[in-house]
Design an enzyme around this catalytic site. Structure first.
Site, PDB file in Angstrom:
ATOM      1  N   GLU A 294       0.821  -1.219   0.000  1.00  0.00           N
ATOM      2  CA  GLU A 294       0.000   0.000   0.000  1.00  0.00           C
ATOM      3  C   GLU A 294       0.855   1.269   0.000  1.00  0.00           C
ATOM      4  O   GLU A 294       0.816   2.051   0.953  1.00  0.00           O
ATOM      5  CB  GLU A 294      -0.886   0.004   1.249  1.00  0.00           C
ATOM      6  CG  GLU A 294      -1.791  -1.208   1.354  1.00  0.00           C
ATOM      7  CD  GLU A 294      -2.552  -1.284   2.673  1.00  0.00           C
ATOM      8  OE1 GLU A 294      -3.610  -1.918   2.698  1.00  0.00           O
ATOM      9  OE2 GLU A 294      -2.061  -0.721   3.676  1.00  0.00           O
ATOM     10  N   PRO A 295       1.635   1.509  -1.043  1.00  0.00           N
ATOM     11  CA  PRO A 295       2.441   2.732  -1.048  1.00  0.00           C
ATOM     12  C   PRO A 295       1.576   3.967  -1.297  1.00  0.00           C
ATOM     13  O   PRO A 295       0.707   3.962  -2.164  1.00  0.00           O
ATOM     14  CB  PRO A 295       3.409   2.503  -2.219  1.00  0.00           C
ATOM     15  CG  PRO A 295       2.679   1.570  -3.133  1.00  0.00           C
ATOM     16  CD  PRO A 295       1.775   0.722  -2.274  1.00  0.00           C
ATOM     17  N   ARG A 297       2.962   7.681  -0.235  1.00  0.00           N
ATOM     18  CA  ARG A 297       3.989   8.703  -0.480  1.00  0.00           C
ATOM     19  C   ARG A 297       4.850   8.355  -1.707  1.00  0.00           C
ATOM     20  O   ARG A 297       5.189   9.246  -2.486  1.00  0.00           O
ATOM     21  CB  ARG A 297       4.889   8.768   0.762  1.00  0.00           C
ATOM     22  CG  ARG A 297       5.846   9.928   0.786  1.00  0.00           C
ATOM     23  CD  ARG A 297       6.873   9.728   1.909  1.00  0.00           C
ATOM     24  NE  ARG A 297       6.307   9.352   3.175  1.00  0.00           N
ATOM     25  CZ  ARG A 297       5.956  10.202   4.141  1.00  0.00           C
ATOM     26  NH1 ARG A 297       6.138  11.492   3.975  1.00  0.00           N
ATOM     27  NH2 ARG A 297       5.446   9.754   5.278  1.00  0.00           N
ATOM     28  N   ARG A 333       3.979  19.607   7.826  1.00  0.00           N
ATOM     29  CA  ARG A 333       4.955  18.557   8.124  1.00  0.00           C
ATOM     30  C   ARG A 333       6.208  19.039   8.873  1.00  0.00           C
ATOM     31  O   ARG A 333       6.693  18.341   9.773  1.00  0.00           O
ATOM     32  CB  ARG A 333       5.333  17.783   6.855  1.00  0.00           C
ATOM     33  CG  ARG A 333       4.099  17.108   6.205  1.00  0.00           C
ATOM     34  CD  ARG A 333       4.453  16.189   5.059  1.00  0.00           C
ATOM     35  NE  ARG A 333       5.140  15.002   5.511  1.00  0.00           N
ATOM     36  CZ  ARG A 333       6.440  14.820   5.454  1.00  0.00           C
ATOM     37  NH1 ARG A 333       7.228  15.744   4.946  1.00  0.00           N
ATOM     38  NH2 ARG A 333       6.976  13.713   5.917  1.00  0.00           N
ATOM     39  N   CYS A 364      -0.085  32.825  12.149  1.00  0.00           N
ATOM     40  CA  CYS A 364       0.171  33.483  13.403  1.00  0.00           C
ATOM     41  C   CYS A 364       0.724  32.476  14.412  1.00  0.00           C
ATOM     42  O   CYS A 364       0.075  32.145  15.397  1.00  0.00           O
ATOM     43  CB  CYS A 364      -1.143  34.093  13.895  1.00  0.00           C
ATOM     44  SG  CYS A 364      -0.856  35.365  15.072  1.00  0.00           S
ATOM     45  N   GLU A 365       1.890  31.944  14.100  1.00  0.00           N
ATOM     46  CA  GLU A 365       2.472  30.911  14.949  1.00  0.00           C
ATOM     47  C   GLU A 365       3.971  30.823  14.662  1.00  0.00           C
ATOM     48  O   GLU A 365       4.365  30.725  13.488  1.00  0.00           O
ATOM     49  CB  GLU A 365       1.766  29.573  14.627  1.00  0.00           C
ATOM     50  CG  GLU A 365       2.181  28.474  15.544  1.00  0.00           C
ATOM     51  CD  GLU A 365       1.062  27.486  15.852  1.00  0.00           C
ATOM     52  OE1 GLU A 365      -0.118  27.890  15.917  1.00  0.00           O
ATOM     53  OE2 GLU A 365       1.394  26.314  16.037  1.00  0.00           O
TER      54      GLU A 365
END
Ligand SMILES: Cc1ncc(COP(=O)(O)O)c(C=O)c1O
Ligand SMILES: N[C@@H](CCCC[NH3+])C(=O)O
Length: 437
Positions: A294-295, A297, A333, A364-365
């Site tokens: 089940e690839p 990425r 990520r 805003c972080e």
């Protein structure tokens, strides 16, 4: 005059090219032309790259089932490309199922996953006759069996904890004990689930499943998992006299995000995992099961490029901050896993040398970083366009509306043409979804 062309590859898609004059193309289409037509921020997805990777998997493992993991990235266009390439599909929500089915993805080639599938999701999966449902808890067994109509048997796999962990960061390692996925062999949970499913006349147990984690670049943990899972299949055979025909080893195949990064070698994976399965099965006298992998990425990742416009360049005491018009809402990520990226200036040539800068978002972080300490031309200025590589998987699919930001569109490139496949979210989308005061 000849214009020097760098063939890109590494973390870039198969058809991405950069020229020294600043021109960048995907599938012969200029990325700046895409920016002018569709604006920024924006995800570009290279259809050719997706198809080449799907074909590479089918060629490397001709007798296995390749089920693309939709969580990496799914839209209707992507589902139809994968369907035409003959892949199966791993879905883990009603939404992924709905998108796949909306383009006629064959239900029989869909595998439904999830550690906490809702009753509604189970109902939809059964109603639409998905090929297999992966049982992930004992609670789910009777709930599922009760939904299956008389005269029909729902095929199921059982997700077993292989107790082998691998992957980029703790957040994406899911093969060990003491996490929420799968049933433990050690506690007897997996064995109990096998007995219970076998007792359900409306369920048909066809195999076992495991998944180790994500962004794994070494074949070795997969080989170990293959051997361990064959032993579990042999255990089912010994206890119940049933030789299950399928073994699903999940996904997790790692890709390169930056030049020089290692990635999983597909040919080595295919050869060594197939050998491990065959040898261990022969050793135990077990019929060799059909493999599913089940690839996610590894099929979608390098096909994607994110394009941003530079808004400001600010010199801090230590770092220089290049702020762009996207950020953690289109790429969470770095904040979640500390992931690193390759970034390039496109659209113009620069004759200045590079300097290390930190590309940050507009949220805003303080943790809203796209790429820390990356080399970019010293004359970078507002209005420039930056391309970030390998953003095809777990970017659009993990995008949020944090700070009520509109999610970017997806533009597909194929047959030397760019076309919008997911539209940009609008301010109306954000205001109209609120239905009361
Ligand atoms: C069950 C299952 N299959 C497949 C995948 C796809 O993983 P990847 O995109 O790392 O190949 C995942 C996510 O890690 C998963 O949980
Ligand atoms: N979201 C993770 C991968 C999780 C895989 C799904 N189980 C990433 O971006 O790397």
């Amino acid at each position: 005059m000849t214009v020097m062309t760098e063939t890109a590859h590494g973390p870039w898609s198969a058809t991405t090219r950069f020229r020294h004059d600043g021109t960048a193309t995907v599938g012969n289409v200029s990325l700046m032309e895409i920016v002018h037509r569709f604006g920024t921020p924006l995800y570009v997805i290279d259809e050719t790259d997706v198809r080449l990777r799907a074909r590479a998997y089918r060629a490397a493992l001709p007798s296995a089932e390749i089920a693309y993991a939709a969580k990496a990235f799914l839209c209707r266009a992507m589902a139809s490309w994968l369907s035409s390439e003959g892949l199966s599909l791993d879905v883990c929500s009603a939404g992924e199922l709905a998108v796949a089915r909306s383009v006629g993805f064959p239900a029989s080639k869909i595998i439904f996953h999830g550690n906490a599938k809702t009753p509604h999701e189970l109902h939809l999966a059964v109603e639409q006759r998905v090929g297999r449902i992966v049982v992930d808890s004992v609670d789910e067994i009777h709930r599922l069996a009760a939904l299956v109509p008389a005269g029909y048997r729902q095929k199921v796999l059982i997700r077993v904890i292989p107790d082998i962990e691998a992957g980029e960061s703790a957040a994406v390692r899911t093969g060990g004990e003491n996490q929420k996925f799968g049933l433990s062999v050690a506690t007897g949970g997996a064995g109990d689930a096998v007995s219970r499913v076998l007792r359900q006349p409306r369920l048909q147990l066809v195999g076992l499943h495991c998944h180790l984690g994500s962004q794994i670049t070494s074949v070795e943990p997969f080989e170990r998992a293959a051997r361990a899972m064959i032993e579990h299949l042999a255990g089912v055979w010994k206890t119940h006299g049933v030789a299950l025909p399928q073994l699903d080893l999940g996904g997790g195949h790692g890709i390169a995000y930056r030049p020089g990064d290692s990635r999983l070698n597909l040919d080595a994976f295919a050869a060594r995992v197939t050998d491990a399965v065959e040898e261990r099965a022969a050793g135990l006298g077990l019929p060799v099961p059909r493999l599913t992998i089940e690839p996610g990425r590894a099929i979608a990742g390098t096909a994607g490029v994110t394009l941003y416009r530079v808004i400001s360049v600010k010199k801090g005491l230590g770092h220089t901050y290049v702020a762009v018009d996207g950020g953690m809402s289109d790429n969470p990520r770095p904040a979640l896993y500390g992931s690193r990226y390759e970034v390039k200036l496109i659209g113009r040539a620069s004759h200045e040398g590079d300097r290390e800068v930190t590309v940050v978002g507009h949220h805003c972080e303080a943790g809203d970083v796209i790429a820390e300490d990356v080399p970019l031309p010293a004359d970078l200025h507002p209005g420039d366009v930056l391309a970030v590589a390998a953003t095809g998987a777990y970017h659009h699919s993990m995008a949020s509306t944090y700070n009520l930001t509109c999610r970017p569109p997806v533009v597909a490139v194929g047959q030397s043409k760019a076309r919008l496949v997911v539209r940009r979210e609008s301010l109306e989308d954000l205001t109209r979804r609120d239905v009361g005061l």
